[in-house]
Write an enzyme that holds these catalytic residues in place. Structure first.
Site, PDB file in Angstrom:
ATOM      1  N   ARG A  82       1.255  -1.232  -0.198  1.00 10.28           N
ATOM      2  CA  ARG A  82      -0.002   0.206  -0.462  1.00 10.28           C
ATOM      3  C   ARG A  82       0.783   1.235   0.246  1.00 10.28           C
ATOM      4  O   ARG A  82       0.320   1.997  -0.344  1.00 10.28           O
ATOM      5  CB  ARG A  82      -1.422   0.232   1.229  1.00 10.28           C
ATOM      6  N   ARG A  86       7.033   6.390  -6.151  1.00  6.76           N
ATOM      7  CA  ARG A  86       6.863   7.269  -7.399  1.00  6.76           C
ATOM      8  C   ARG A  86       8.582   8.020  -7.317  1.00  6.76           C
ATOM      9  O   ARG A  86       9.160   8.564  -6.572  1.00  6.76           O
ATOM     10  CB  ARG A  86       6.180   8.380  -7.344  1.00  6.76           C
ATOM     11  N   ARG A 175      -2.675  -6.044  16.728  1.00  5.85           N
ATOM     12  CA  ARG A 175      -2.235  -5.242  17.425  1.00  5.85           C
ATOM     13  C   ARG A 175      -2.658  -4.441  17.736  1.00  5.85           C
ATOM     14  O   ARG A 175      -3.869  -3.545  17.352  1.00  5.85           O
ATOM     15  CB  ARG A 175      -0.676  -4.743  16.327  1.00  5.85           C
ATOM     16  N   ARG A 206       5.618   6.779  15.834  1.00  6.62           N
ATOM     17  CA  ARG A 206       5.307   7.876  14.871  1.00  6.62           C
ATOM     18  C   ARG A 206       4.574   9.200  16.273  1.00  6.62           C
ATOM     19  O   ARG A 206       4.314   8.514  16.817  1.00  6.62           O
ATOM     20  CB  ARG A 206       4.367   7.733  13.469  1.00  6.62           C
ATOM     21  N   GLU A 226       2.599   7.683  19.246  1.00  4.75           N
ATOM     22  CA  GLU A 226       2.449   6.329  18.459  1.00  4.75           C
ATOM     23  C   GLU A 226       2.877   5.518  19.318  1.00  4.75           C
ATOM     24  O   GLU A 226       3.986   5.093  18.172  1.00  4.75           O
ATOM     25  CB  GLU A 226       1.832   6.313  17.460  1.00  4.75           C
ATOM     26  N   TYR A 274      -6.957  -5.467   6.678  1.00  7.79           N
ATOM     27  CA  TYR A 274      -6.493  -3.708   7.192  1.00  7.79           C
ATOM     28  C   TYR A 274      -7.031  -2.602   6.174  1.00  7.79           C
ATOM     29  O   TYR A 274      -6.246  -2.709   4.923  1.00  7.79           O
ATOM     30  CB  TYR A 274      -4.467  -4.035   6.787  1.00  7.79           C
ATOM     31  N   ASP A 276      -7.732   1.005   4.675  1.00  7.84           N
ATOM     32  CA  ASP A 276      -7.875   2.944   4.835  1.00  7.84           C
ATOM     33  C   ASP A 276      -9.114   2.729   4.644  1.00  7.84           C
ATOM     34  O   ASP A 276     -10.267   2.352   4.235  1.00  7.84           O
ATOM     35  CB  ASP A 276      -6.322   2.673   3.977  1.00  7.84           C
TER      36      ASP A 276
HETATM   37  N1  UDP Z   1       6.087   1.577   6.764  1.00 10.01           N
HETATM   38  C1  UDP Z   1       7.220   1.452   7.666  1.00 10.01           C
HETATM   39  N2  UDP Z   1       7.502   2.996   7.267  1.00 10.01           N
HETATM   40  C2  UDP Z   1       7.691   3.979   7.900  1.00 10.01           C
HETATM   41  C3  UDP Z   1       6.487   3.711   7.407  1.00 10.01           C
HETATM   42  C4  UDP Z   1       5.198   2.523   7.017  1.00 10.01           C
HETATM   43  O1  UDP Z   1       7.796   0.590   7.055  1.00 10.01           O
HETATM   44  O2  UDP Z   1       8.184   4.449   8.146  1.00 10.01           O
HETATM   45  C5  UDP Z   1       5.348   0.335   6.300  1.00 10.01           C
HETATM   46  C6  UDP Z   1       4.682  -0.582   7.894  1.00 10.01           C
HETATM   47  O3  UDP Z   1       4.775  -1.877   7.752  1.00 10.01           O
HETATM   48  C7  UDP Z   1       3.774  -0.404   7.919  1.00 10.01           C
HETATM   49  C8  UDP Z   1       2.766   0.085   6.750  1.00 10.01           C
HETATM   50  O4  UDP Z   1       3.295   0.167   6.113  1.00 10.01           O
HETATM   51  O5  UDP Z   1       3.130  -0.986   8.394  1.00 10.01           O
HETATM   52  C9  UDP Z   1       1.776   0.576   6.359  1.00 10.01           C
HETATM   53  O6  UDP Z   1       1.768   1.618   6.834  1.00 10.01           O
HETATM   54  P1  UDP Z   1       0.656   3.354   7.061  1.00 10.01           P
HETATM   55  O7  UDP Z   1       1.268   4.336   7.924  1.00 10.01           O
HETATM   56  O8  UDP Z   1      -0.113   3.425   5.995  1.00 10.01           O
HETATM   57  O9  UDP Z   1      -0.176   2.176   8.192  1.00 10.01           O
HETATM   58  P2  UDP Z   1      -1.104   2.854   9.484  1.00 10.01           P
HETATM   59  O10 UDP Z   1      -0.406   2.796  10.680  1.00 10.01           O
HETATM   60  O11 UDP Z   1      -1.524   4.277   9.402  1.00 10.01           O
HETATM   61  O12 UDP Z   1      -1.717   1.998   9.076  1.00 10.01           O
END
Ligand code: UDP
Length: 292
Positions: A82, A86, A175, A206, A226, A274, A276
């Site tokens: 996902r 780019r 999780r 994050r 988080e 999962y 969005d």
């Molecule tokens: N991900 C990563 N590094 C980052 C951000 C995301 O490896 O800096 C990977 C990680 O495996 C994560 C997935 O991309 O579970 C999806 O991230 P996203 O932020 O879209 O997930 P959310 O927690 O917002 O559902």
């Protein structure tokens, strides 16, 4: 101490390799991708085959392993698919033409949907009620669902699917998350809505500075850290763990759900998906369409 743009784009590649053109970035990534031949079997292989080993090790591995509490080699490939890659200088998270969150947040949107005076009057909302407990009590069920003789109401269930079936086949894994929020007496703490910490040794994934989502101009600011967390049944479930074992278990619950008349299972928890927010809204609109 190093900052990289996310999702992966020309800004990220420039910061990593000090290159200038898309062709240079492509050449580096194509070279590194060669490491994986054949269909990726897990998240690690998927990530390397998408963006190569440099990016995998610096920006994906640590983040993903703390987020999911397991090794990238034991996680399904689709989780990372996902994330956009780019070769333009575009830091937007999504490729969609319109992006953002509802003005005032999702509560305002939901309140608006529930305040449907024209059709039904305001819709009654009860919180702090365990629906799965409540529905076992025939009288309460009848009252709450407004059942009338000869008419079965349609129920949309968005809770955890395993809870609906009393964990008959055992609990599905999720999780959890833990949030810590601080107020800062300054206008702009991190300069962006979301900052990811990809190093394994930082315990949170994050930090969110909320005001940047809505271009806030307040003199102070709030930042939330988080923390990914293990999850126990009964706690708030955030992320379905779609590994092979849990997917098999989910399929068993989904078969029961299919046989449940007049109950429609939807959303991250009821579909163990999962999703969005945009997927969630699309799926909800499709489900309503199918019903009407
Ligand atoms: N991900 C990563 N590094 C980052 C951000 C995301 O490896 O800096 C990977 C990680 O495996 C994560 C997935 O991309 O579970 C999806 O991230 P996203 O932020 O879209 O997930 P959310 O927690 O917002 O559902």
């Amino acid at each position: 101490g190093h900052l990289y743009n996310l999702p992966f784009n020309m800004n990220t590649f420039r910061e990593l390799w000090d290159i200038v053109t898309p062709a240079q970035a492509r050449a580096i990534i194509d070279e590194q991708r060669k490491e994986i031949t054949g269909e990726p079997r897990n998240l690690e292989e998927q990530a390397i085959s998408l963006v190569g080993r440099d990016i995998y090790e610096k920006l994906i591995k640590g983040y993903t392993e703390k987020q999911w509490g397991r090794a990238c080699t034991e996680l399904p490939a689709f989780i990372i698919r996902r994330l956009p890659v780019r070769f333009t200088f575009d830091n937007n998270y999504f490729n969609d033409r319109y992006q953002g969150i509802p003005e005032g947040g999702y509560n305002v949107l939901i309140d608006g949907l529930l305040d449907d005076k024209k059709l039904t009057g305001s819709i009654e909302v009860r919180t702090g009620v365990d629906y799965n407990e409540l529905r076992k009590d025939a009288a309460a069920r009848k009252k709450i669902l407004g059942m009338t003789e000869g008419r079965t109401p349609e129920v949309i269930y968005t809770g955890a699917i395993d809870a609906y079936f009393d964990y008959e086949f055992g609990p599905l894994a999720y999780r959890g998350l833990r949030f810590e929020t601080d107020r800062f007496e300054e206008e702009n703490r991190q300069g962006v809505a979301v900052m990811n910490y990809t190093a394994r040794m930082v315990p949170f994934t994050r930090t969110i500075e909320h005001k940047h989502f809505e271009f806030g101009t307040q003199p102070v600011t709030y930042v939330t850290r988080e923390y990914p967390a293990d999850w126990q049944p009964g706690e708030e479930a955030y992320y379905p763990v779609n590994d092979a074992e849990n997917s098999t278990l989910y399929a068993k619950y989904a078969a029961l759900a299919k046989a449940e008349p007049h109950v429609h299972f939807g959303g991250r928890l009821a579909e163990y998906k999962y999703y969005d927010m945009d997927d969630t809204i699309r799926a909800a609109l499709d489900a309503v369409q199918a019903l009407s």
